[in-house]
Design a protein around this motif. Structure first.
Motif, short mmCIF file in Angstrom:
data_model
loop_
_atom_site.label_atom_id
_atom_site.label_comp_id
_atom_site.label_asym_id
_atom_site.label_seq_id
_atom_site.Cartn_x
_atom_site.Cartn_y
_atom_site.Cartn_z
N ALA A 319 -33.39 -20.74 -72.39
CA ALA A 319 -32.10 -21.38 -72.69
C ALA A 319 -31.10 -21.12 -71.58
N ASP A 320 -31.06 -19.88 -71.10
CA ASP A 320 -30.11 -19.54 -70.03
C ASP A 320 -30.45 -20.30 -68.74
N GLU A 321 -31.73 -20.45 -68.44
CA GLU A 321 -32.13 -21.20 -67.25
C GLU A 321 -31.75 -22.68 -67.40
N TYR A 322 -31.97 -23.21 -68.59
CA TYR A 322 -31.65 -24.61 -68.84
C TYR A 322 -30.16 -24.87 -68.65
N PHE A 323 -29.35 -23.97 -69.19
CA PHE A 323 -27.91 -24.21 -69.15
C PHE A 323 -27.31 -24.01 -67.76
N LEU A 324 -28.08 -23.43 -66.85
CA LEU A 324 -27.64 -23.39 -65.46
C LEU A 324 -27.61 -24.79 -64.86
N PHE A 325 -28.48 -25.67 -65.40
CA PHE A 325 -28.61 -27.02 -64.87
C PHE A 325 -28.17 -28.07 -65.87
N LEU A 343 -33.36 -29.74 -83.96
CA LEU A 343 -32.56 -29.38 -85.13
C LEU A 343 -33.42 -29.37 -86.39
N LYS A 344 -34.27 -30.37 -86.55
CA LYS A 344 -35.16 -30.41 -87.70
C LYS A 344 -36.07 -29.18 -87.74
N ASN A 345 -36.61 -28.83 -86.59
CA ASN A 345 -37.55 -27.71 -86.55
C ASN A 345 -36.86 -26.38 -86.83
N ARG A 351 -34.08 -20.92 -88.59
CA ARG A 351 -33.78 -20.17 -87.37
C ARG A 351 -32.33 -20.42 -86.92
N ILE A 352 -31.39 -20.04 -87.79
CA ILE A 352 -29.99 -20.16 -87.43
C ILE A 352 -29.67 -19.25 -86.24
N ASP A 353 -30.41 -18.14 -86.10
CA ASP A 353 -30.17 -17.24 -84.97
C ASP A 353 -30.33 -17.96 -83.64
N ILE A 354 -31.38 -18.79 -83.54
CA ILE A 354 -31.61 -19.52 -82.30
C ILE A 354 -30.60 -20.65 -82.16
N LEU A 355 -30.33 -21.33 -83.26
CA LEU A 355 -29.35 -22.41 -83.22
C LEU A 355 -27.99 -21.87 -82.79
N ARG A 356 -27.65 -20.69 -83.28
CA ARG A 356 -26.37 -20.07 -82.90
C ARG A 356 -26.35 -19.78 -81.40
N TYR A 357 -27.48 -19.31 -80.87
CA TYR A 357 -27.53 -18.95 -79.46
C TYR A 357 -27.39 -20.17 -78.56
N ILE A 358 -28.12 -21.23 -78.87
CA ILE A 358 -28.06 -22.41 -77.99
C ILE A 358 -26.76 -23.17 -78.15
N ILE A 394 -23.81 -22.18 -91.85
CA ILE A 394 -23.38 -22.68 -90.54
C ILE A 394 -21.88 -22.93 -90.53
N LEU A 395 -21.37 -23.55 -91.59
CA LEU A 395 -19.94 -23.83 -91.65
C LEU A 395 -19.11 -22.54 -91.65
N ASN A 396 -19.66 -21.48 -92.20
CA ASN A 396 -18.96 -20.20 -92.25
C ASN A 396 -18.95 -19.48 -90.91
N ASP A 397 -19.91 -19.85 -90.05
CA ASP A 397 -20.15 -19.13 -88.80
C ASP A 397 -19.24 -19.67 -87.70
N GLU A 398 -18.50 -18.78 -87.05
CA GLU A 398 -17.58 -19.21 -85.99
C GLU A 398 -18.31 -19.81 -84.80
N SER A 399 -19.59 -19.52 -84.64
CA SER A 399 -20.36 -20.11 -83.55
C SER A 399 -20.45 -21.62 -83.69
N PHE A 400 -20.25 -22.12 -84.92
CA PHE A 400 -20.36 -23.56 -85.18
C PHE A 400 -19.01 -24.18 -85.50
N ALA A 401 -17.95 -23.57 -84.99
CA ALA A 401 -16.61 -24.10 -85.23
C ALA A 401 -16.48 -25.52 -84.69
N PHE A 402 -17.22 -25.83 -83.62
CA PHE A 402 -17.19 -27.18 -83.05
C PHE A 402 -17.66 -28.22 -84.05
#
Length: 509
Positions: A319-325, A343-345, A351-358, A394-402
């Motif tokens: 993910a970090d390598e991808y977001f460099l580009f 998103l479906k997967n 896996r909200i942990d991964i969704l939160r990270y990306i 997800i709605l409760n999580d500040e990572s998904f405020a967007f």
């Protein structure tokens, strides 16, 4: 009164701890009994934590903040621990391990690749042709299987590449002949369930062999193997094995028990291959494909702590390598389409942990909440009861405020009559009551004018939360006007029957 163990000197206790089983068994048996035992167990001379990581490179770990933080937490334990609690405390070390292996891979590749280039640059064209042909001949012997991979053979390949400057050139296409991707599949990846000592030893040789061949030509990472409807490059098969814990060409077993030595070798080679790509050919679209392949293969958190932490570490690295580009990638349609699958997967496997990270990165935020994708996103998040529960998290999580602040989210939820999620959203941010759709309708007017079926409970809630009944849309209608429309005759009747509004005046009850 002291026990027999407690009267022994530290050196003797260290010997006893060393022969008490694997690291987790030893820690569970003695950690927390008293502070002296804790101190001895975590003494650097015993190397329990670095042994747990199966690494001989110790000084670099001891200096890391994460390592010191884990050590301090373990020192404070004052009672025996359950396995799950111990694993939770040790997990940051395993995540650190993946990141450290990736950095090691960079240093290893840079050193060996520079040595290779310095040798090759001194060769004339005739010598290059001769030595490359010799390497190709040796490489093609791998068609015959694992028996060819010996210490002598690997040393011969190493000499050809690093001492004589030979370069391996393979056809990338899956149908044109034997290439590096096929060799990795045949000699390493397919043996992940083989727990024999011979296969573990062979995995180490294969790891060394394939690293050397990648150094000779990092572009061989683009070599492809057959997948039934075309071909995929080597990274696809690495990711498939790391996350599905099986070889692509083998049937899935219900309770996979992998050879961890081979699994480690696979991860090590994949991280090295990623560094090959990063240091020699900056291909943003290639990284994007790896990223989406990975996120589509992620499954539920694995019970094995090392596998769980390794998979998480790989997710972070890619993910970090991808977001460099992220601003250099092309094909927006492919990206948007892939986001939906991801998103479906991730929702399927919770896996909200991964969704939160990306979703820390603007690319994923924009794709998930774009006008083209937001409705599909909501459809996925409301597709069943468990997904709805996750949606509320997800709605409760500040990572998904967007997502929470998306201007069309409230209207999509109203269209789907997802009353409970609407209530969750409004309770988190009452400002959504003032958002307007394309026709100037706020949520209250939107329900009256654009949502069909039973709606009185949603309207009751919106009124209770303070919706403005006097606000008018672009056509000049307000709440009272909307209720007078013939198509809302049944709605008006329900509102009066349930005493949500008063009769005649249609004012708020």
């Amino acid at each position: 009164m002291l026990s027999t163990l407690e009267i022994l000197p530290d050196e003797i206790l260290m010997m006893i701890f060393t022969y008490s089983g694997d690291v987790t068994t030893t820690l569970r048996a003695f950690l927390g009994l008293n502070q002296r035992f804790n101190r001895i167990l975590l003494d650097k001379r015993l190397h329990l934590l670095t042994d747990f990581l199966q690494t001989n490179i110790r000084d670099e770990y001891y200096k890391c903040d994460v390592f010191q933080q884990v050590t301090q937490r373990l020192l404070t334990i004052n009672k025996p621990m359950e396995k799950e609690h111990l694993y939770q405390l040790l997990q940051p070390l395993l995540s650190l391990y993946s990141q450290h292996k990736y950095l090691q891979s960079q240093l290893e590749f840079e050193y060996e690749y520079h040595k290779f280039l310095s040798v090759r640059q001194r060769l004339n064209d005739d010598r290059k042709t001769t030595i490359d042909l010799e390497l190709e001949t040796e490489f093609n012997k791998l068609r015959n299987g694992v028996n060819i991979v010996t210490e002598t053979y690997v040393e011969r390949i190493r000499s050809l590449v690093l001492n004589e400057g030979a370069k391996l050139v393979c056809e990338n296409h899956e149908l044109t002949g034997f290439n590096l991707c096929q060799a990795i599949n045949n000699l390493l990846l397919q043996f992940i369930y083989d727990k024999s000592k011979e296969q573990s030893a062979l995995a180490k040789l294969c790891l060394k062999l394939f690293k050397i061949l990648l150094i000779s030509n990092p572009l061989n990472m683009k070599n492809r193997d057959y997948v039934g409807n075309g071909g995929c490059d080597a990274s696809y098969f690495f990711i498939y094995e790391i996350f599905h814990l099986q070889h692509f060409y083998h049937s899935r077993v219900s309770t996979p028990s992998v050879n961890m030595n081979i699994y480690r070798a696979v991860v090590d080679l994949f991280l090295f291959a990623m560094q090959c790509q990063k240091q020699t050919f900056q291909d943003a679209n290639h990284i994007k494909r790896i990223m989406f392949n990975m996120l589509n293969m992620v499954e539920q958190t694995h019970k094995n702590m090392f596998i769980q932490a390794t998979q998480w570490g790989v997710v972070q690295i890619i993910a970090d390598e991808y977001f460099l580009f992220e601003h250099d990638t092309s094909d927006d349609y492919y990206c948007s389409y892939s986001i939906r699958g991801v998103l479906k997967n991730l929702m399927k496997h919770s896996r909200i942990d991964i969704l939160r990270y990306i979703c820390r990165h603007s690319t994923f935020q924009d794709d998930i909440s774009s006008p083209d994708n937001i409705r599909e996103t909501v459809n996925i998040l409301t597709s069943n009861r468990s997904h709805r529960r996750l949606f509320c998290e997800i709605l409760n999580d500040e990572s998904f405020a967007f997502l929470r602040s998306n201007k069309t989210l409230i209207f999509i939820l109203l269209d789907k009559k997802e009353r409970q999620i609407v209530e969750k959203l409004v309770n988190l941010s009452k400002n959504v009551l003032n958002q307007l759709d394309a026709d100037g309708n706020d949520p209250l007017l939107h329900v009256c004018l654009k949502v069909a079926g039973c709606r009185h409970r949603i309207i009751e809630y919106l009124l209770k939360m303070g919706s403005n009944t006097e606000r008018r849309n672009l056509e000049g209608r307000n709440f009272t006007d909307a209720l007078q429309l013939s198509r809302n005759e049944k709605l008006l009747k329900h509102l009066i029957e349930h005493e949500i509004i008063l009769p005649r005046s249609t004012s708020i009850g």
